[in-house]
Write a protein that holds these residues in place. Structure first.
Motif, PDB file in Angstrom:
ATOM      1  N   TRP A 164      51.427   2.748  -5.078  1.00  0.00           N
ATOM      2  CA  TRP A 164      52.559   2.137  -5.771  1.00  0.00           C
ATOM      3  C   TRP A 164      53.870   2.620  -5.164  1.00  0.00           C
ATOM      4  O   TRP A 164      54.810   1.854  -4.987  1.00  0.00           O
ATOM      5  N   ASP A 165      53.927   3.918  -4.862  1.00  0.00           N
ATOM      6  CA  ASP A 165      55.113   4.498  -4.226  1.00  0.00           C
ATOM      7  C   ASP A 165      54.643   5.365  -3.064  1.00  0.00           C
ATOM      8  O   ASP A 165      54.162   6.481  -3.273  1.00  0.00           O
ATOM      9  N   GLN A 180      47.447   4.312  -7.077  1.00  0.00           N
ATOM     10  CA  GLN A 180      47.110   3.276  -6.105  1.00  0.00           C
ATOM     11  C   GLN A 180      46.588   2.027  -6.826  1.00  0.00           C
ATOM     12  O   GLN A 180      46.178   2.089  -7.983  1.00  0.00           O
ATOM     13  N   ALA A 220      59.577  -5.521  -9.465  1.00  0.00           N
ATOM     14  CA  ALA A 220      58.182  -5.858  -9.182  1.00  0.00           C
ATOM     15  C   ALA A 220      57.847  -7.323  -9.382  1.00  0.00           C
ATOM     16  O   ALA A 220      56.815  -7.786  -8.901  1.00  0.00           O
TER      17      ALA A 220
END
Length: 279
Positions: A164-165, A180, A220
């Motif tokens: 995600w980051d 993830q 997002a």
């Protein structure tokens, strides 16, 4: 209650205690029951502070764990098995159960579960109110057609687990959510949005009412697609459809989880209680 217990029995020792299906029960069938659906790669603990607020207003509250999520191992690969059908089946069963917990069923969900809420509003006649929060009809700021094409390509390519980051990796908060996500599972959730997007063009809204909630600064999703879906239904049933946009929140997608460092629950929770409606 037997069906609730059977639902909870799906949570074995691999599931975090705070990630297990939760029921806030007044010991009787209440006028309203609220189903809270957690987001993609998160779990029912996402609502650990919000659910008691809904319960305190007199409603029974059911917070089901969605399939393949809530594992003690944050780096698990179990979400590779997630499908749109398994998500819909689990969430539909939760709504079926809720029909026995309250006279009127209200359902709220964030992100991929925002899509589930919209799906139920389009396909079920027993929903009193649906509250899709930050629904992912289109990822990032992509136009709908490009997001849908991207999802199709993801399903054709080998499955990949992405951070995600990428900067924070495992250090990302919430500390119990998966850092993830598998590309195939993400594409599967978008299939639900595709169904709702198509239905909004030609099918009626079956829920008694629906209230969308978005964050203007959500990085997002493409909020314009949510507005498009909302506008189509509003043309047919203007008194049953609304959209509220938070304009003073930071750039953030998960506006629910108190463990998210950018969540402003002091602003978000009161408004969501208002959108869900009185007890």
């Amino acid at each position: 209650m037997q069906r609730v217990q059977a639902f909870q029995a799906c949570d074995d020792d691999r599931i975090l205690p705070q990630a297990r299906t939760a029921l806030f029960d007044h010991g009787r069938k209440t006028e309203h029951v609220v189903v809270l659906l957690h987001g993609f790669t998160n779990h029912p603990g996402q609502y650990r502070e919000f659910a008691p607020l809904v319960f305190a207003r007199g409603a029974n509250v059911f917070v089901p764990r969605m399939p393949e999520q809530g594992d003690r191992d944050r780096m698990t690969r179990r979400m590779a098995d997630l499908t749109a059908e398994s998500l819909l089946a689990r969430a539909s069963e939760a709504v079926d159960i809720a029909c026995g917990l309250g006279e009127r069923v209200r359902v709220a969900g964030i992100s991929s579960s925002g899509l589930l809420c919209a799906y139920f509003a389009a396909h079920r006649t027993d929903i009193d109110r649906a509250v899709p929060i930050s629904p992912v009809f289109a990822i990032l700021k992509l136009p709908y057609w490009l997001s849908a094409l991207t999802a199709q390509i993801m399903l054709l390519l080998p499955d990949m687990f992405l951070w995600w980051d990428p900067r924070l990796r495992e250090a990302q908060h919430p500390a119990t959510a998966y850092p993830q996500f598998p590309t195939h599972a993400l594409a599967q959730t978008l299939r639900i949005g595709d169904d709702v997007y198509a239905d909004s063009k030609r099918e009626p809204l079956w829920a008694r009412s629906i209230a969308f909630a978005t964050n203007k600064n959500d990085p997002a999703v493409n909020n314009r697609v949510t507005e498009e879906v909302c506008a189509r239904w509003k043309c047919r049933r203007p008194d049953a459809v609304s959209l509220f946009e938070f304009i003073n929140l930071p750039a953030n997608h998960d506006i629910i989880d108190p463990d998210n460092p950018r969540a402003r629950t002091d602003i978000v929770y009161p408004k969501l209680l208002e959108l869900i409606g009185p007890p």
